[in-house]
Design a protein around this motif. Structure first.
Motif, mmCIF file in Angstrom:
data_model
loop_
_atom_site.group_PDB
_atom_site.id
_atom_site.type_symbol
_atom_site.label_atom_id
_atom_site.label_comp_id
_atom_site.label_asym_id
_atom_site.label_seq_id
_atom_site.Cartn_x
_atom_site.Cartn_y
_atom_site.Cartn_z
ATOM 1 N N GLY A 175 30.840 22.456 -14.093
ATOM 2 C CA GLY A 175 30.986 23.333 -15.247
ATOM 3 C C GLY A 175 30.445 22.766 -16.547
ATOM 4 N N LYS A 176 29.628 21.696 -16.457
ATOM 5 C CA LYS A 176 29.086 21.094 -17.679
ATOM 6 C C LYS A 176 27.908 21.890 -18.234
ATOM 7 C CE LYS A 176 30.443 16.395 -16.347
ATOM 8 N NZ LYS A 176 31.306 15.954 -17.412
ATOM 9 N N CYS A 177 27.291 22.720 -17.380
ATOM 10 C CA CYS A 177 26.192 23.579 -17.822
ATOM 11 C C CYS A 177 26.072 24.721 -16.817
ATOM 12 C CB CYS A 177 24.870 22.804 -17.913
ATOM 13 S SG CYS A 177 24.319 22.062 -16.356
ATOM 14 N N ASP A 178 25.360 25.778 -17.217
ATOM 15 C CA ASP A 178 25.049 26.884 -16.314
ATOM 16 C C ASP A 178 23.582 26.799 -15.918
ATOM 17 O OD1 ASP A 178 27.602 27.864 -16.425
ATOM 18 O OD2 ASP A 178 27.157 29.530 -17.789
ATOM 19 N N TYR A 179 23.289 27.245 -14.706
ATOM 20 C CA TYR A 179 21.925 27.263 -14.193
ATOM 21 C C TYR A 179 21.492 28.717 -14.103
ATOM 22 C CZ TYR A 179 18.681 27.565 -10.175
ATOM 23 O OH TYR A 179 17.647 27.879 -9.329
ATOM 24 N N VAL A 180 20.354 29.071 -14.755
ATOM 25 C CA VAL A 180 19.964 30.482 -14.822
ATOM 26 C C VAL A 180 18.603 30.769 -14.183
ATOM 27 C CG1 VAL A 180 21.380 30.939 -16.869
ATOM 28 C CG2 VAL A 180 18.984 30.207 -17.158
ATOM 29 N N GLY A 181 17.979 29.748 -13.561
ATOM 30 C CA GLY A 181 16.697 29.997 -12.909
ATOM 31 C C GLY A 181 15.856 28.740 -12.841
ATOM 32 N N ASP A 182 14.635 28.887 -12.345
ATOM 33 C CA ASP A 182 13.726 27.760 -12.146
ATOM 34 C C ASP A 182 12.434 27.931 -12.933
ATOM 35 O OD1 ASP A 182 15.483 26.770 -10.271
ATOM 36 O OD2 ASP A 182 14.274 27.319 -8.531
ATOM 37 N N VAL A 183 11.802 26.809 -13.225
ATOM 38 C CA VAL A 183 10.391 26.770 -13.627
ATOM 39 C C VAL A 183 9.711 25.861 -12.604
ATOM 40 C CG1 VAL A 183 8.730 26.322 -15.448
ATOM 41 C CG2 VAL A 183 11.084 26.878 -16.050
ATOM 42 N N VAL A 184 8.710 26.378 -11.910
ATOM 43 C CA VAL A 184 8.063 25.621 -10.829
ATOM 44 C C VAL A 184 6.704 25.123 -11.307
ATOM 45 C CG1 VAL A 184 7.261 25.700 -8.440
ATOM 46 C CG2 VAL A 184 9.253 27.042 -9.116
ATOM 47 N N THR A 185 6.443 23.821 -11.144
ATOM 48 C CA THR A 185 5.161 23.267 -11.589
ATOM 49 C C THR A 185 4.012 23.889 -10.797
ATOM 50 O OG1 THR A 185 5.328 21.421 -10.024
ATOM 51 C CG2 THR A 185 6.121 21.029 -12.241
#
Length: 288
Positions: A175-185
């Motif tokens: 719960g230290k941060c939320d994950y909302v998606g990816d950026v793929v190289t």
């Protein structure tokens, strides 16, 4: 071995670098007369570039886009080979239980970055480009490492933080941060680079070094217990590790992947992170 060559190498303390750690522990490099001293670089690519500049390290395992930009802008180093051929999946991390629910919501917010020139810095440009945002509106807060990034999100010193998503998964779970998606190289993610002086003076032993780590990477990829070992050593959930392993390929045969560096250079030019002049003659600048 009396004429053993001692070199210092830096890399992130993450699962990608298990092949290096295993080869060092098993004495594989000493068999070729190389005493390799590993340094964990939790500050990532920006910290390693600084290490190559100051000669506190001789070799680095770092992000393709970061080292390419730095060499084109004058860093006295050469790329030895691609290390990880698959792309990196950067998680987009935001303050927990906040207003940001999807990648589009990050527009015009401040990004926490480990250092200028680091992957977390350059990938913010890639993300902005993919979403057709105005690159001039990007804002940054330098925070050092992953823990600084989490602190910045918690204290509203930044509203977005890009970091390798499997490394940060435990923090999302806590719960230290939320994950909302990816950026793929859009290119192979990690390369092995060395200070120019080292690359030119010891090409044969550096080639053997790369061959050893490529072979060890193949053993990790194909190992029946690899996921369990990585899960235990890096304190990551087993199911996440299995998913990561299925997505990840190292450069088992030491192939060149030249088009990847052309693509990286073109992208850096497009984002105005390197100039036309700096990108000119990129091949001779990047490789020994």
């Amino acid at each position: 071995m009396t004429n053993e060559l001692g070199l210092k190498i830096g890399g992130v303390p993450e699962h990608f670098n298990l092949p290096w750690r295993l080869a060092i522990e098993e004495g594989k490099f000493q068999e070729i007369g190389l005493n390799l001293h590993w340094s964990d670089m939790s500050g990532g690519t920006g910290q390693m570039i600084r290490g190559l500049e100051t000669k506190s390290i001789d070799i680095a395992v770092l992000l393709t886009e970061g080292i390419t930009k730095s060499i084109l802008q004058g860093l006295d180093a050469k790329i030895l080979q691609v290390y990880v051929v698959s792309p990196l999946r950067w998680g987009i991390h935001v303050p927990p239980k906040g207003m940001i629910k999807k990648p589009e919501d990050v527009k015009d917010q401040t990004f926490a970055i480990s250092r200028y020139g680091s992957g977390s810095h350059l990938m913010a440009y890639v993300m902005a480009d993919q979403h057709h945002w105005n690159l001039d509106n990007l804002k940054f807060n330098v925070i050092g490492d992953v823990y600084g990034g989490l602190w910045a999100l918690e204290n509203n010193e930044a509203q977005a933080f890009l970091w390798e998503k499997y490394t940060t998964f435990p923090f999302v779970e806590q719960g230290k941060c939320d994950y909302v998606g990816d950026v793929v190289t859009p290119w192979p993610c990690f390369v092995i680079a060395a200070r120019t002086e080292i690359a030119e003076k010891h090409p044969d032993i550096l080639q053997k070094m790369c061959d050893i780590v490529n072979q060890k990477a193949l053993e990790v990829k194909e190992g029946a217990n690899a996921a369990e070992i990585i899960s235990w050593r890096y304190n990551l959930p087993l199911e996440q590790v299995k998913m990561w392993l299925s997505e990840t390929d190292w450069n088992y045969k030491g192939e060149e992947y030249l088009p990847a560096f052309e693509k990286t250079t073109d992208y850096l030019k497009k984002l105005n992170l390197v100039s036309e002049g700096e990108a000119e003659g990129w091949k001779s600048k990047l490789f020994a």
